[in-house]
Enzyme design. Structure first.
Site, PDB file in Angstrom:
ATOM      1  N   THR A  25      -0.784  -3.743  -8.561  1.00 23.78           N
ATOM      2  CA  THR A  25      -0.672  -2.906  -7.296  1.00 23.78           C
ATOM      3  C   THR A  25       0.558  -2.801  -6.882  1.00 23.78           C
ATOM      4  O   THR A  25       1.535  -3.603  -7.079  1.00 23.78           O
ATOM      5  CB  THR A  25      -1.911  -3.410  -6.612  1.00 23.78           C
ATOM      6  OG1 THR A  25      -1.924  -2.606  -5.707  1.00 23.78           O
ATOM      7  CG2 THR A  25      -1.483  -4.885  -5.829  1.00 23.78           C
ATOM      8  N   GLY A  28       4.950  -4.006  -7.778  1.00 25.36           N
ATOM      9  CA  GLY A  28       4.782  -4.513  -9.236  1.00 25.36           C
ATOM     10  C   GLY A  28       4.331  -3.496 -10.214  1.00 25.36           C
ATOM     11  O   GLY A  28       4.834  -3.537 -11.090  1.00 25.36           O
ATOM     12  N   TYR A 172       6.713 -16.923   6.360  1.00 27.94           N
ATOM     13  CA  TYR A 172       7.212 -15.704   5.398  1.00 27.94           C
ATOM     14  C   TYR A 172       8.585 -15.732   5.506  1.00 27.94           C
ATOM     15  O   TYR A 172       9.235 -15.656   4.238  1.00 27.94           O
ATOM     16  CB  TYR A 172       6.575 -14.452   6.043  1.00 27.94           C
ATOM     17  CG  TYR A 172       6.862 -13.378   5.247  1.00 27.94           C
ATOM     18  CD1 TYR A 172       6.327 -13.210   3.915  1.00 27.94           C
ATOM     19  CD2 TYR A 172       7.690 -12.364   5.655  1.00 27.94           C
ATOM     20  CE1 TYR A 172       6.572 -12.145   3.096  1.00 27.94           C
ATOM     21  CE2 TYR A 172       8.030 -11.309   4.751  1.00 27.94           C
ATOM     22  CZ  TYR A 172       7.498 -11.105   3.501  1.00 27.94           C
ATOM     23  OH  TYR A 172       7.888 -10.257   2.790  1.00 27.94           O
TER      24      TYR A 172
END
Length: 315
Positions: A25, A28, A172
């Site tokens: 998805t 990628g 993150y």
């Protein structure tokens, strides 16, 4: 070369083997689709094999699927072994998969989920596949980072897994900063071999599933603003594709969108944060990553070959 680099600039990829993580998805998928469309034999390395097979069916060319769960070192080991049994060479390894802004969780090995998935899983996979790349002239490892590497980002060696204090945004940022530091240290180690290069890229703001864990306070404003400040996954994949295929790209370079604040636009060379170029921290992160994953690379650091702290000429 024109600044408006597109998939039409990708050279012929026939005879090349490309492994793309998280390729069922988003970024990628678009990366794998473009590489396969230009002749590469592409492996979609994905956690959900069924979704990977559905994605492969929508692509044209030589596309196959490999199970890979980056939250499990056992899965990384198994995927690497399977790829080694299928291929005697790998030309491109695209470390694309990732998670973003997840609630506090750990991987199967006890690592903070974002650091474990985005950095440690890819670190281990790269180390386990690198000897299939070193003999291949022009082979490249491309790792996808983010502008998030600048936001509340540091490598917290005293609390890598957020056990004492956890912020999903800071975690993150740490993982995306680690992606860049890994790339720069890997390139420094690869320089003596002269065949394989390590590069990084970021997609700007792209409309993908990655943002599904965005904190609630930001979700509604971003929903309204998204059409104005995000670009398609196909555009977001262009920096990765350029880093992977542009004949003029050099090891240690970082590509991102060329528009204002690197949010949108065609890919160009960009600069990462000053702390991302700190060689001593890169080397310490490398040593810690080896200890945590148990993976040792077939390359060792030699000398202090500098990684440029700005966009080196590649035109």
């Amino acid at each position: 070369m024109s600044e408006k680099w597109t998939t039409s600039n990708i050279p012929d990829q026939h005879g090349r083997v490309a492994v793309v993580t998280g390729a069922n998805t988003g970024l990628g998928y678009e990366t794998a689709k473009a590489l396969a469309g230009h002749g590469a034999s592409v492996v979609l390395a994905v956690r959900d094999v069924r979704k990977g097979e559905q994605a492969a069916a929508r692509m044209t060319g030589d596309v196959s699927v490999q199970a890979l769960d980056l939250t499990s070192l056992d899965s990384v080991q198994a995927a690497a072994a399977a790829l080694r049994s299928r291929f005697d060479r790998i030309d491109l390894l695209i470390n694309n998969a990732g998670v973003m802004y997840t609630p506090k969780r750990t991987t199967r090995d006890g690592f903070e989920l974002q650091f474990g998935t985005n950095h440690l899983g890819h670190f281990a996979l790269t180390g386990l596949l690198l000897d299939l790349m070193l003999p291949v002239p022009g082979s490249r490892v491309v790792t996808v980072s983010s502008t998030g590497h600048r936001i509340r980002a540091a490598i917290h060696f005293d609390d890598l897994h957020g056990e004492r204090s956890y912020s999903r945004v800071a975690a993150y940022g740490q993982s995306k900063l680690a992606n860049l530091m890994f790339t720069y240290e890997l390139q420094r180690r690869l320089a003596a071999h002269g065949t394989t290069a390590a590069l990084a890229a970021h997609p700007g703001l792209s409309g993908t599933e990655l943002a599904r864990n965005t904190p609630a306070a930001l979700r509604l404003p971003l929903t309204w603003l998204a059409p104005l400040i995000t670009q398609t996954p196909a555009m977001g994949a262009l920096p990765t594709l350029r880093a992977a295929t542009d004949p003029a790209a050099l090891g240690g370079q970082y590509y991102g969108p060329g528009g204002r604040r690197e949010v949108m636009g065609h890919p160009r060379l960009v600069t990462s944060s000053p702390q991302s170029y700190e060689a001593a921290v890169q080397q310490r992160l490398w040593a810690v990553s080896e200890d945590l994953t148990g993976v040792r690379f077939p390359v060792v650091r030699s000398g202090q070959n500098p990684i440029p702290s700005g966009p080196a000429a590649a035109m």
